[in-house]
Each structure stands twice: as C-alpha cells, then as structure tokens.
Design an enzyme around this catalytic site. Structure first.
Site, PDB file in Angstrom:
ATOM      1  N   GLY A  32       0.809  -1.218   0.000  1.00 52.34           N
ATOM      2  CA  GLY A  32       0.000   0.000   0.000  1.00 52.34           C
ATOM      3  C   GLY A  32       0.838   1.261   0.000  1.00 52.34           C
ATOM      4  O   GLY A  32       2.021   1.248  -0.323  1.00 52.34           O
ATOM      5  N   HIS A  38       4.429   2.251  -8.205  1.00 56.00           N
ATOM      6  CA  HIS A  38       3.430   1.176  -8.226  1.00 56.00           C
ATOM      7  C   HIS A  38       2.553   1.291  -9.460  1.00 56.00           C
ATOM      8  O   HIS A  38       2.207   0.293 -10.079  1.00 56.00           O
ATOM      9  CB  HIS A  38       2.552   1.231  -6.977  1.00 56.00           C
ATOM     10  CG  HIS A  38       3.273   0.916  -5.719  1.00 56.00           C
ATOM     11  ND1 HIS A  38       3.584   1.877  -4.789  1.00 56.00           N
ATOM     12  CD2 HIS A  38       3.751  -0.247  -5.224  1.00 56.00           C
ATOM     13  CE1 HIS A  38       4.217   1.323  -3.771  1.00 56.00           C
ATOM     14  NE2 HIS A  38       4.331   0.039  -3.997  1.00 56.00           N
ATOM     15  N   ILE A 171      11.279   3.622 -10.633  1.00 50.92           N
ATOM     16  CA  ILE A 171      10.731   4.941 -10.965  1.00 50.92           C
ATOM     17  C   ILE A 171      11.339   5.936  -9.974  1.00 50.92           C
ATOM     18  O   ILE A 171      11.381   5.671  -8.771  1.00 50.92           O
ATOM     19  CB  ILE A 171       9.188   4.951 -10.863  1.00 50.92           C
ATOM     20  CG1 ILE A 171       8.582   3.834 -11.729  1.00 50.92           C
ATOM     21  CG2 ILE A 171       8.619   6.314 -11.248  1.00 50.92           C
ATOM     22  CD1 ILE A 171       8.750   4.006 -13.214  1.00 50.92           C
ATOM     23  N   ARG A 182       8.769   4.683   2.006  1.00 50.84           N
ATOM     24  CA  ARG A 182       9.555   5.116   3.182  1.00 50.84           C
ATOM     25  C   ARG A 182      10.154   6.515   3.004  1.00 50.84           C
ATOM     26  O   ARG A 182      10.638   7.088   3.978  1.00 50.84           O
ATOM     27  CB  ARG A 182      10.657   4.103   3.485  1.00 50.84           C
ATOM     28  CG  ARG A 182      10.107   2.789   4.036  1.00 50.84           C
ATOM     29  CD  ARG A 182      11.168   1.915   4.678  1.00 50.84           C
ATOM     30  NE  ARG A 182      10.578   0.818   5.409  1.00 50.84           N
ATOM     31  CZ  ARG A 182      10.429  -0.426   4.932  1.00 50.84           C
ATOM     32  NH1 ARG A 182      10.820  -0.723   3.708  1.00 50.84           N
ATOM     33  NH2 ARG A 182       9.872  -1.368   5.687  1.00 50.84           N
TER      34      ARG A 182
END
Ligand code: PAF
Length: 275
Positions: A32, A38, A171, A182
């Site tokens: 998540g 992502h 990326i 993080r």
C-alpha cells in the site's frame, strides 16, 4: 469505484468470473501507500493489487506499526491506473492458525538479509499465499527491491509456480531519488541527503560504462560518494552476480550494484543492473 475486498473468497470469486470470460489476470503485490512506481506495475491485464502491510516480514525493531497506510488514496491510484480489484485483508485473514512458512536459502542471507534476517521468509510466505489466492498469469515486482525480485524468481522456479514474474524498472523522483513509501519518513534535510544514493550509483554506473571492470574499484567509488554525505550511514555497498547474488569480480556484465544506506533513522535501498 474499484472494489476493495477483505476476504480470500471474494478475491477468488472475482478471479473465477474473469477466467470464465477468458481474461488473463495480473497480480501486483504491494504494502500500500502507493506511488507512481506502483502505478507503472499496474498498467497491464486484469490486475489485482494486494494492499497488505505484511507483519511477518518486519522484525520487532522495524517499522510495521508506523509504515504509512492510506487505503483511500491507494484505491484512487489503482482506479486511475486501471486495476480491477484491491485485496486489503486483515492479518487474521492471511495468517489464521498458520504453521507453514516458505523460505529460500542462500540468496536471502546476503545483502538486506544480513540486517533483516527474517524479512525474506515473510516475503516468500506472503507472496506464495497471494499467488495461491489469485493464481495470476503474471505478477509484477519493482526492480528497486532487486533482491526481493531475485528471491521471488528463484522461489517460483523452485516451487514450480506457473506464473511469469515481471520485473519493472525503478521509478525516480525528478531529482533522482528512487520512489519509495519510506521516503515520507525523511525530513527536509534528510530528503536532500538521500540523493547521495542515486548520485553514488550513477558515478558507479558511469565508471562501468567508461570501461572499468574491477568491481572493487567501482564499489569503493560508490562508497566514497555516499560517505561524503554527513547524514548517511552505509549498511552495504555490494556488486554481485544478478542471479546468485554472490560477489562479482567483473563489473561489465550480469551484475547488480546494490546499496542500503541509513539516512537518519530511515533505511533506503537503491541499485542498478548491468545485464
Ligand atoms: O515489496 C513489497 O511491497 C512487499 O515486500 C511485498 C512483495 C508486497 C510482500 O509483502
């Protein structure tokens, strides 16, 4: 709005319906707090995104409790990227009474495995479970977690999962910092300091492109560049074979140059490959 489901049965029902329509299924396993890195994994197939901060891959001294979570923002990103379903289970749905784990030997003991000894057991177990729940044709993993990608590929081969593992490029932010959930832990000074990872790696890559073959010399140059940054503390700088993760001597092909660096309390990783 994209459906967000909590149970294994619900995921299986969606996937069965897609299969009946003859569609292929992709899985993007995530914890998540999704970002553009992502999104680049999602733009394929009929995609299930698993959104699960997996407790078993965090040691007690690590950031499981504080790991950023934002399911609404994740749902919006998944929807705009064209994913079809989010699987957001509770730990009890994934691990009710579980006594079984999956572990991969040797390549999990090096690099991040040295400071995170239980991490890859947790990753391999949860990824195997997600594979068995979704049974995708393809599963997508970011190249930023290069060791994880290598470990998952080996697990898939060793356990004969009939799933194609697709590695997707790192990326980066405009200034070069590799995207990571993080990064939100970094204050302004640390955010600046964190650029030393990408800067050091690009120094190393340039040396190799200019003809340097000696991995020691390249690793030393990467280390020296990071050490110039006062807020940085090196966990490791290593140049290893892309498959075995054993130290490589010739930098010119089939290598992974990987770094893990603490910036303040935040441990960041980054890498490049020459294949
Ligand atoms: O890379 C991650 O986010 C996690 O390690 C993964 C693959 C989703 C397993 O929890």
């Amino acid at each position: 709005m994209i459906p967000v489901v909590k149970t294994i049965d619900e995921v299986r029902n969606y996937v069965k319906a897609w299969r009946r329509e003859g569609r292929t299924v992709g899985l993007v396993p995530t914890m998540g707090f999704l970002h553009e890195g992502h999104r680049s994994l999602i733009e394929n197939d009929c995609v299930v995104v698993s959104d699960f901060v997996n407790p078993t891959q965090f040691a007690p001294n690590e950031d499981f409790e504080t790991y950023p979570r934002d399911i609404e923002a994740d749902a919006a990103l998944c929807e705009s990227a064209g994913a079809k379903l989010i699987f957001n289970p509770e730990p009890s749905e994934m691990y009710h009474d579980a006594l079984t784990t999956v572990s991969v030997d040797k390549i999990t003991k090096v690099l991040c495995g040295k400071t995170r000894p239980i991490h890859f057991n947790g990753v391999c177990t949860v990824v195997s479970k997600l594979f068995n729940i979704v049974m995708p044709d393809r599963a997508y993993f970011g190249q930023k977690d290069a060791q994880q990608l290598c470990v998952v590929k080996k697990m898939v081969k060793d356990l004969n999962f009939d799933i194609e593992i697709v590695g997707c490029p790192i990326i980066r932010e405009k200034d070069g910092l590799a995207k990571s959930s993080r990064n939100t832990y970094l204050n302004a000074a640390e955010r600046k300091a964190a650029l030393c990872l990408a800067r050091a790696l690009s120094t190393g890559r340039k040396m190799i492109c200019d003809g340097e073959k000696d991995t020691e010399r390249v690793a030393d140059a990467i280390r020296a560049e990071i050490e110039r940054e006062p807020l940085a503390r090196i966990d490791y700088v290593e140049i290893v074979d892309l498959d075995t993760l054993e130290p490589a001597r010739d930098a010119s092909s089939h290598i992974l140059a990987a770094v893990a660096v603490y910036i303040g309390k935040t441990r960041l990783i980054d890498n490049f490959i020459i294949d």
